[in-house]
Design a protein around this motif. Structure first.
Motif, PDB file in Angstrom:
ATOM      1  N   ILE A  71       0.879  -1.134   0.136  1.00 44.12           N
ATOM      2  CA  ILE A  71       0.102  -0.015   0.011  1.00 44.12           C
ATOM      3  C   ILE A  71       0.837   1.254   0.230  1.00 44.12           C
ATOM      4  O   ILE A  71       0.572   2.156  -0.719  1.00 44.12           O
ATOM      5  CB  ILE A  71      -1.021   0.078   1.049  1.00 44.12           C
ATOM      6  CG1 ILE A  71      -1.937  -1.316   1.033  1.00 44.12           C
ATOM      7  CG2 ILE A  71      -1.729   1.424   1.432  1.00 44.12           C
ATOM      8  CD1 ILE A  71      -2.994  -1.196   2.275  1.00 44.12           C
ATOM      9  N   ASP A  91      -2.179   1.012 -17.664  1.00 46.41           N
ATOM     10  CA  ASP A  91      -3.435   0.412 -18.347  1.00 46.41           C
ATOM     11  C   ASP A  91      -3.952  -0.362 -17.211  1.00 46.41           C
ATOM     12  O   ASP A  91      -3.369  -1.212 -16.521  1.00 46.41           O
ATOM     13  CB  ASP A  91      -2.848  -0.654 -19.310  1.00 46.41           C
ATOM     14  CG  ASP A  91      -4.037  -1.615 -19.986  1.00 46.41           C
ATOM     15  OD1 ASP A  91      -3.953  -2.748 -19.470  1.00 46.41           O
ATOM     16  OD2 ASP A  91      -4.842  -0.936 -20.578  1.00 46.41           O
ATOM     17  N   PRO A  92      -5.318  -0.277 -17.076  1.00 45.29           N
ATOM     18  CA  PRO A  92      -5.813  -0.932 -15.991  1.00 45.29           C
ATOM     19  C   PRO A  92      -5.727  -2.507 -15.845  1.00 45.29           C
ATOM     20  O   PRO A  92      -5.827  -3.106 -14.880  1.00 45.29           O
ATOM     21  CB  PRO A  92      -7.573  -0.763 -16.233  1.00 45.29           C
ATOM     22  CG  PRO A  92      -7.474   0.449 -16.959  1.00 45.29           C
ATOM     23  CD  PRO A  92      -6.304   0.431 -17.647  1.00 45.29           C
ATOM     24  N   TYR A  93      -5.921  -3.176 -16.962  1.00 45.82           N
ATOM     25  CA  TYR A  93      -5.829  -4.555 -16.967  1.00 45.82           C
ATOM     26  C   TYR A  93      -4.378  -5.237 -16.559  1.00 45.82           C
ATOM     27  O   TYR A  93      -4.221  -5.961 -15.813  1.00 45.82           O
ATOM     28  CB  TYR A  93      -5.958  -5.212 -18.585  1.00 45.82           C
ATOM     29  CG  TYR A  93      -6.097  -6.797 -18.524  1.00 45.82           C
ATOM     30  CD1 TYR A  93      -4.920  -7.375 -18.774  1.00 45.82           C
ATOM     31  CD2 TYR A  93      -7.112  -7.405 -18.162  1.00 45.82           C
ATOM     32  CE1 TYR A  93      -4.795  -8.840 -18.697  1.00 45.82           C
ATOM     33  CE2 TYR A  93      -7.093  -8.745 -17.717  1.00 45.82           C
ATOM     34  CZ  TYR A  93      -6.071  -9.401 -18.081  1.00 45.82           C
ATOM     35  OH  TYR A  93      -6.021 -11.013 -18.016  1.00 45.82           O
ATOM     36  N   ARG A  95      -2.594  -3.413 -14.735  1.00 44.19           N
ATOM     37  CA  ARG A  95      -2.448  -3.067 -13.502  1.00 44.19           C
ATOM     38  C   ARG A  95      -3.030  -4.171 -12.355  1.00 44.19           C
ATOM     39  O   ARG A  95      -2.310  -4.497 -11.474  1.00 44.19           O
ATOM     40  CB  ARG A  95      -3.221  -1.775 -13.013  1.00 44.19           C
ATOM     41  CG  ARG A  95      -3.119  -1.339 -11.726  1.00 44.19           C
ATOM     42  CD  ARG A  95      -3.640   0.162 -11.708  1.00 44.19           C
ATOM     43  NE  ARG A  95      -2.940   1.270 -12.487  1.00 44.19           N
ATOM     44  CZ  ARG A  95      -2.866   2.640 -12.083  1.00 44.19           C
ATOM     45  NH1 ARG A  95      -3.606   2.832 -11.085  1.00 44.19           N
ATOM     46  NH2 ARG A  95      -2.123   3.425 -12.739  1.00 44.19           N
ATOM     47  N   ALA A  96      -4.123  -4.607 -12.868  1.00 43.72           N
ATOM     48  CA  ALA A  96      -4.609  -5.810 -12.163  1.00 43.72           C
ATOM     49  C   ALA A  96      -3.769  -6.986 -12.186  1.00 43.72           C
ATOM     50  O   ALA A  96      -3.539  -7.756 -11.195  1.00 43.72           O
ATOM     51  CB  ALA A  96      -5.930  -6.155 -12.951  1.00 43.72           C
ATOM     52  N   ARG A  99      -0.957  -6.371  -9.473  1.00 50.59           N
ATOM     53  CA  ARG A  99      -1.384  -6.614  -8.233  1.00 50.59           C
ATOM     54  C   ARG A  99      -1.986  -8.144  -7.988  1.00 50.59           C
ATOM     55  O   ARG A  99      -1.432  -8.382  -6.904  1.00 50.59           O
ATOM     56  CB  ARG A  99      -2.875  -5.673  -8.222  1.00 50.59           C
ATOM     57  CG  ARG A  99      -2.766  -4.179  -7.856  1.00 50.59           C
ATOM     58  CD  ARG A  99      -3.848  -3.509  -7.880  1.00 50.59           C
ATOM     59  NE  ARG A  99      -3.742  -2.302  -7.886  1.00 50.59           N
ATOM     60  CZ  ARG A  99      -4.381  -1.159  -8.220  1.00 50.59           C
ATOM     61  NH1 ARG A  99      -5.402  -1.499  -8.807  1.00 50.59           N
ATOM     62  NH2 ARG A  99      -4.387   0.155  -7.895  1.00 50.59           N
ATOM     63  N   PHE A 100      -2.388  -8.788  -8.965  1.00 48.03           N
ATOM     64  CA  PHE A 100      -2.381 -10.142  -8.956  1.00 48.03           C
ATOM     65  C   PHE A 100      -1.123 -10.991  -8.480  1.00 48.03           C
ATOM     66  O   PHE A 100      -1.202 -11.483  -7.333  1.00 48.03           O
ATOM     67  CB  PHE A 100      -3.015 -10.716  -9.935  1.00 48.03           C
ATOM     68  CG  PHE A 100      -3.083 -12.351  -9.895  1.00 48.03           C
ATOM     69  CD1 PHE A 100      -1.889 -13.035 -10.429  1.00 48.03           C
ATOM     70  CD2 PHE A 100      -4.446 -13.005  -9.479  1.00 48.03           C
ATOM     71  CE1 PHE A 100      -2.010 -14.531 -10.336  1.00 48.03           C
ATOM     72  CE2 PHE A 100      -4.323 -14.355  -9.452  1.00 48.03           C
ATOM     73  CZ  PHE A 100      -3.146 -15.157  -9.877  1.00 48.03           C
ATOM     74  N   TRP A 101      -0.179 -10.727  -9.056  1.00 45.15           N
ATOM     75  CA  TRP A 101       1.090 -11.371  -8.864  1.00 45.15           C
ATOM     76  C   TRP A 101       1.710 -10.793  -7.637  1.00 45.15           C
ATOM     77  O   TRP A 101       2.646 -11.618  -6.763  1.00 45.15           O
ATOM     78  CB  TRP A 101       2.098 -11.290 -10.040  1.00 45.15           C
ATOM     79  CG  TRP A 101       1.671 -12.179 -11.225  1.00 45.15           C
ATOM     80  CD1 TRP A 101       1.178 -11.864 -12.540  1.00 45.15           C
ATOM     81  CD2 TRP A 101       1.446 -13.876 -10.955  1.00 45.15           C
ATOM     82  NE1 TRP A 101       0.926 -12.794 -12.946  1.00 45.15           N
ATOM     83  CE2 TRP A 101       1.065 -13.966 -12.264  1.00 45.15           C
ATOM     84  CE3 TRP A 101       2.155 -14.558 -10.133  1.00 45.15           C
ATOM     85  CZ2 TRP A 101       0.746 -15.286 -12.580  1.00 45.15           C
ATOM     86  CZ3 TRP A 101       1.860 -15.953 -10.474  1.00 45.15           C
ATOM     87  CH2 TRP A 101       1.166 -16.465 -11.402  1.00 45.15           C
ATOM     88  N   TYR A 104       0.000 -12.766  -4.889  1.00 43.06           N
ATOM     89  CA  TYR A 104       0.668 -13.963  -4.983  1.00 43.06           C
ATOM     90  C   TYR A 104       1.773 -14.118  -4.018  1.00 43.06           C
ATOM     91  O   TYR A 104       1.925 -15.130  -3.369  1.00 43.06           O
ATOM     92  CB  TYR A 104       0.759 -14.447  -6.362  1.00 43.06           C
ATOM     93  CG  TYR A 104       1.083 -15.947  -6.739  1.00 43.06           C
ATOM     94  CD1 TYR A 104       2.562 -16.174  -6.755  1.00 43.06           C
ATOM     95  CD2 TYR A 104       0.207 -17.024  -6.581  1.00 43.06           C
ATOM     96  CE1 TYR A 104       2.997 -17.142  -6.783  1.00 43.06           C
ATOM     97  CE2 TYR A 104       0.838 -18.314  -6.699  1.00 43.06           C
ATOM     98  CZ  TYR A 104       1.990 -18.403  -6.806  1.00 43.06           C
ATOM     99  OH  TYR A 104       2.430 -19.681  -6.970  1.00 43.06           O
ATOM    100  N   ASP A 107       1.239 -14.040  -0.691  1.00 37.51           N
ATOM    101  CA  ASP A 107       0.466 -15.119  -0.148  1.00 37.51           C
ATOM    102  C   ASP A 107       1.169 -16.339  -0.090  1.00 37.51           C
ATOM    103  O   ASP A 107       0.869 -17.382   1.114  1.00 37.51           O
ATOM    104  CB  ASP A 107      -0.596 -15.276  -1.105  1.00 37.51           C
ATOM    105  CG  ASP A 107      -1.706 -16.312  -0.892  1.00 37.51           C
ATOM    106  OD1 ASP A 107      -2.244 -17.282  -1.800  1.00 37.51           O
ATOM    107  OD2 ASP A 107      -2.174 -16.308   0.361  1.00 37.51           O
ATOM    108  N   HIS A 138       5.646 -20.843 -10.809  1.00 36.98           N
ATOM    109  CA  HIS A 138       4.552 -20.044 -11.365  1.00 36.98           C
ATOM    110  C   HIS A 138       5.086 -18.541 -11.773  1.00 36.98           C
ATOM    111  O   HIS A 138       4.675 -18.094 -12.536  1.00 36.98           O
ATOM    112  CB  HIS A 138       3.570 -19.951 -10.208  1.00 36.98           C
ATOM    113  CG  HIS A 138       2.435 -21.313 -10.265  1.00 36.98           C
ATOM    114  ND1 HIS A 138       2.068 -21.760  -9.213  1.00 36.98           N
ATOM    115  CD2 HIS A 138       1.657 -21.462 -11.116  1.00 36.98           C
ATOM    116  CE1 HIS A 138       1.231 -22.954  -9.504  1.00 36.98           C
ATOM    117  NE2 HIS A 138       1.045 -22.552 -10.826  1.00 36.98           N
TER     118      HIS A 138
END
Lengths: 234, 260
Positions: A71, A91-93, A95-96, A99-101, A104, A107, A138
């Motif tokens: 954050i 680009d929003p995609y 960016r998503a 954030r996903f990786w 990950y 996590d 991965h």
């Protein structure tokens, strides 16, 4: 809050989470006051600034605290959007995906370092190594897809996923020493193996990534502290 | 708007070219939208509430209980979890990442889900992360085999977390209806999506979580959230979830996994 207000970062030299905003500030060429916590003790400022989690890093900008490493990195990217490269893609995609990786990484990896910094049996350590190896596999595929042949996940310059994962390289290398296994194996994960070298020798990471030997040494102090505190192991 | 729009000449040139060539252009608000999920998942509720706020239609593909569809496994091979948003054929995973994506793509529709001010945005993200860190795991003892001690500890954790969230609500809402102010925002969605299951746990454990004496702000906020247009038809009835939790516990038992 404006770009010119007072900046303090509470943290320690060894924490990979603290490394993240430090790398972000380096990328943006921004100076800040680094307030190092004493080992084994939480300062009044930390407890006051992050009463909920009581954890580092905490960024204090013009007197207001920002908590949680990723954050803080997003915050730095926004406030200093006109300095240095963009840390998050525009680009929003994309960016998503970034954030996903990053999510990950958080996590799957930090938990697996735990058996090496406290009391743990060989079975727990072996399982942690398995988990790390699987996650890095991965991330190797993610690197191939995201980098598109360039140097970093984000392309030509270090970005969000590079920071999220790169900040852990020091401890991953320490685990290699402590467990006697190769994690950044050039045969299994050639892309990430070279990326890790590149990341550590980059200007942004300079002076921030701790030496492997220092972390191996420090891990002894952490294991001793964990033993002395003698809570039941989680 | 920060997403790239195709230029006029690009639009003319590609209008007669088959679907596959569109793969690499930026996603636009009008592209095909599917959400993979189920009626019971709090995480799935999050993008659904976001779409309601923005007034956006989408195809809701419900997964069959106990079985993961080929589309899910193909779209989220890493986690194999719902929700997955498929926009113009490209998957977006992780409930809060999807909500932020929706907020950006449809930034000109409905209210802003995330605050525009960077500091307020960081605070909103902090509390949403806190919800996921402290609350979502505590449902587990109620949807699988678990002893009374584990359930009691889970309740303790929830009560403590809701206390912190009560203080956060007072600070963030500044006397208004929601964490985000006059309209539902990011933290409202993150926590509000859990209200169904929190109420189900109240029934299963025989305790009051949204206690008007302990957490008056949140108790009233929860009512307000559930009766809002954005949440309409999305937050399941506690009785339905209580019933469903039996199916989950049975499935867990018959899979004969050692309890975690």
């Amino acid at each position: 809050m404006a770009a010119g207000d007072e900046l303090k970062l509470i943290g320690t030299w060894a924490s990979p989470f603290v490394a993240r905003p430090r790398i972000a500030f380096n990328l943006k060429g921004i100076q800040y006051e680094f307030l190092q916590e004493e080992f084994g003790k939480k300062s009044d400022l930390l407890l006051k600034s992050n009463p909920v989690q009581k954890k580092i890093p905490v960024l204090i900008h013009g007197g207001k605290p920002v908590c949680e490493s990723l954050i803080i990195v997003e915050y730095i990217d926004q406030i200093w959007s006109s300095s240095g490269p963009s840390i998050l893609p525009t680009d929003p995609y994309d960016r998503a995906v970034a954030r996903f990786w990053a999510a990950y990484v958080d996590d799957k990896l930090p938990l697996q370092i735990r058996p090496f910094i406290r009391e743990a049996d060989e079975a727990a350590k072996a399982q942690a190594i398995e988990q790390i190896v699987a996650a890095l596999q991965h991330l190797e595929e993610a690197f191939e897809k995201c980098s598109k042949g360039k140097s970093f996940f984000a392309g030509d310059s270090i970005g969000f996923v590079d920071i999220a994962l790169g900040s852990l390289i020091g401890w991953l290398r320490a685990v290699e020493v402590l467990a006697g296994v190769k994690l950044f194996d050039e045969e299994r994960i050639p892309g990430l193996a070279k990326w890790a070298e590149r990341f550590c020798s980059s200007d942004a990471a300079l002076g921030i990534m701790p030496e492997t030997a220092e972390l191996v040494e420090f891990s002894k102090a952490l294991r001793d502290a964990s033993r002395a505190a003698a809570p039941p192991s989680n």
